[in-house]
Design a protein around this motif. Structure first.
Motif: not given
Length: 533
Positions: A99-108, A132-135
């Motif tokens: 449900s979390f909104h991941f913004d991988t283009e702007n956030e690390e 699932y956690f892209p980090g």
């Protein structure tokens, strides 16, 4: 290039982050200390908690605002009632991640795994590994000097193994070693077989589901099942033993008794209790060869044992349990057996999740030579004497072994027996041309009873050529075309047929294109692969 914002996701530490009064600043608190590193700026903290720890979360948030007012704090409560329950923790974190909104283009994203129960930390790791956690994982630790106010250190761990050449190479080598183990170190050359073994290796390591090995007698189903067991055993996937039975050897009431066991007095001759093979295979692997020979009643009992891990021994009113992994073998077409009512559809569906068809030796002619080397080495080790072919004898045997005369009706069993005979008769450890000639006579005699079947299955040129074309065909071309079409009929694809037909000459070419050569040959007679059969 604009740098990405740093977002940390982590649980509040109910013990490590706790503290009251001014004394709390004298202890190392991982979540607060993370914000005290001068060289690093956390733009947002996703602070997770469960249970009734609102007061602690509020205190930690205030302390972070005091040391890093630039950091935005977002608090999320997760409905975890038992933080030591793996299923519950993983489920809650999974739902949060989805449900979390991941913004991988702007956030690390940094996933903090220092705080929380060990179960929480493991689940955070698994969800990050699965992306699932892209980090990256974030691990923090206090200063060894234990200086008041020292934020300690932090380490980022990237789980993308492709970025670590040495680790990636090590895993690649281990995977290659597992594949070689399944093939007993034989350098097989058949592309279809090698591709199948590659997949079986992955399935053997990751799956506990039943496996179905199909293929003719002697193709190596039993051998491969045993190697799968040994591979799983070395990886601690199984603790029990390997139990094997050929279902064709079981008949009547004895079949159920052999598999499921019986109680004393269950039938005439049952003088004592018998545990049965399914219980003997508990925590291990059960290989049921020729599973198509089982009766329908035994099939129903087996299905229950596979699905529910429990069954009734013959004559017993009390269920017993056995947690085994099943590999089934068959030389029958079980889908056809289902249609004809001789095999249960539900059992077939249950064992058909991972199904593999082992090619016959005739379909793997390029693998005869490496298997000869393996068999000779095995014989030499057992007898304590090196045995080898001389050059002429090896070439003689290979010409015969890969020709149409060698039908290899018993597949690898025939080849193994043949090599054993020649190695036994080799004087001074040398297999001579005379030994090979005698063996070829012996093999032809062994297969003579199958010659009629072979002839009756040969291609009828009148069915593929027009009458006028057939009339204008020389006897030489007719015989050659018939032989070529026979090979095509027994092959899975045009490439497979080409490899068999050009097995000798292809080795002299830098880039052999067997399929193209065969396509051009067939075109001379107005034929194409797709229109043949």
């Amino acid at each position: 290039m604009k740098s990405k914002k740093i977002v940390v996701i982590g649980f509040v530490g109910t013990q490590l982050d706790s503290g009251k009064g001014s004394g709390r600043w004298e202890k190392w608190r991982p979540t607060v200390a993370l914000m005290q590193h001068e060289e690093m700026m956390v733009d947002r903290l996703e602070l997770l908690y469960s249970g009734k720890h609102e007061a602690l979360v509020e205190q930690v948030s205030k302390d972070i605002n005091a040391v890093s007012p630039e950091t935005t704090i977002k608090v999320s409560h997760l409905p975890i009632t038992d933080p030591w329950d793996f299923e519950e923790v993983y489920g809650c974190l999974f739902d949060f991640a989805r449900s979390f909104h991941f913004d991988t283009e702007n956030e690390e994203y940094w996933i903090h795994i220092t705080t929380g129960t060990h179960v929480v930390q493991i689940c955070m790791y698994l969800l990050t590994e699965a992306f699932y956690f892209p980090g990256r994982l974030l691990q923090t630790s206090p200063s060894r000097r234990q200086v008041i106010g020292d934020p300690g250190s932090y380490t980022l761990i990237d789980l993308d193994l492709s970025k670590y050449d040495q680790i990636a190479q090590r895993f690649s080598r281990e995977q290659e070693e597992r594949v070689a183990f399944l093939k007993s170190g034989i350098s097989t050359r058949n592309a279809r077989f090698n591709s199948m073994i590659d997949e079986i290796e992955r399935v053997a390591i990751k799956s506990k589901a039943p496996m179905l090995l199909m293929g003719p007698t002697g193709a190596g189903k039993s051998f491969l099942a045993k190697r799968v067991f040994e591979l799983k055993k070395t990886r601690h996937k199984l603790q029990g033993k390997f139990v094997e039975i050929n279902c064709a050897t079981m008949h009547g009431d004895g079949a159920a008794s052999t598999l499921f066991g019986h109680t004393k007095g269950a039938f005439t001759g049952a003088a004592s209790d018998r545990p049965g093979l399914l219980r003997a295979a508990n925590k291990g692997l059960l290989f049921l060869d020729e599973i198509g020979e089982l009766g329908l009643d035994e099939q129903a009992m087996l299905l229950m044992a596979i699905e529910e891990k429990r069954f009734l021994p013959v004559g017993s009113d009390h269920e017993v349990q056995s947690d085994f992994q099943l590999i089934a073998g068959t030389n029958r077409d079980l889908s056809k057996e289902v249609i004809e009512g001789r095999f249960r559809e539900d059992l077939y569906a249950r064992i058909n999740l991972w199904s593999y068809e082992l090619p016959s030796l005739v379909e793997r002619l390029e693998d005869i030579e490496p298997n000869i080397d393996y068999l000779l080495a095995q014989f030499s080790a057992e007898q304590g004497q090196m045995v080898r072919f001389n050059k002429e004898a090896r070439e003689h045997f290979m010409r015969f072994a890969t020709s149409r005369e060698a039908i290899w009706k018993g597949n690898f069993r025939d080849l193994s027996a043949s090599i054993t005979r020649m190695a036994t008769l080799a004087d001074s450890g040398r297999v001579t041309d005379t030994v090979v000639s005698d063996e070829i006579v012996r093999l032809k005699k062994l297969w003579q009873h199958y010659e009629h079947d072979d002839i009756s299955n040969r291609v009828d040129l009148s069915k593929v050529l027009a009458p006028q074309e057939l009339e204008n065909l020389d006897l030489f071309d007719a015989m050659q075309l018939t032989a070529v079409l026979d090979v095509c009929k027994r092959s899975k694809s045009i490439s497979d047929a080409g490899r068999k037909l050009y097995a000798a000459s292809r080795s002299a070419k830098e880039k052999p294109n067997d399929a193209d050569r065969l396509k051009k040959y067939l075109a001379k007679f107005g034929l194409s692969w797709n229109a043949l059969f």
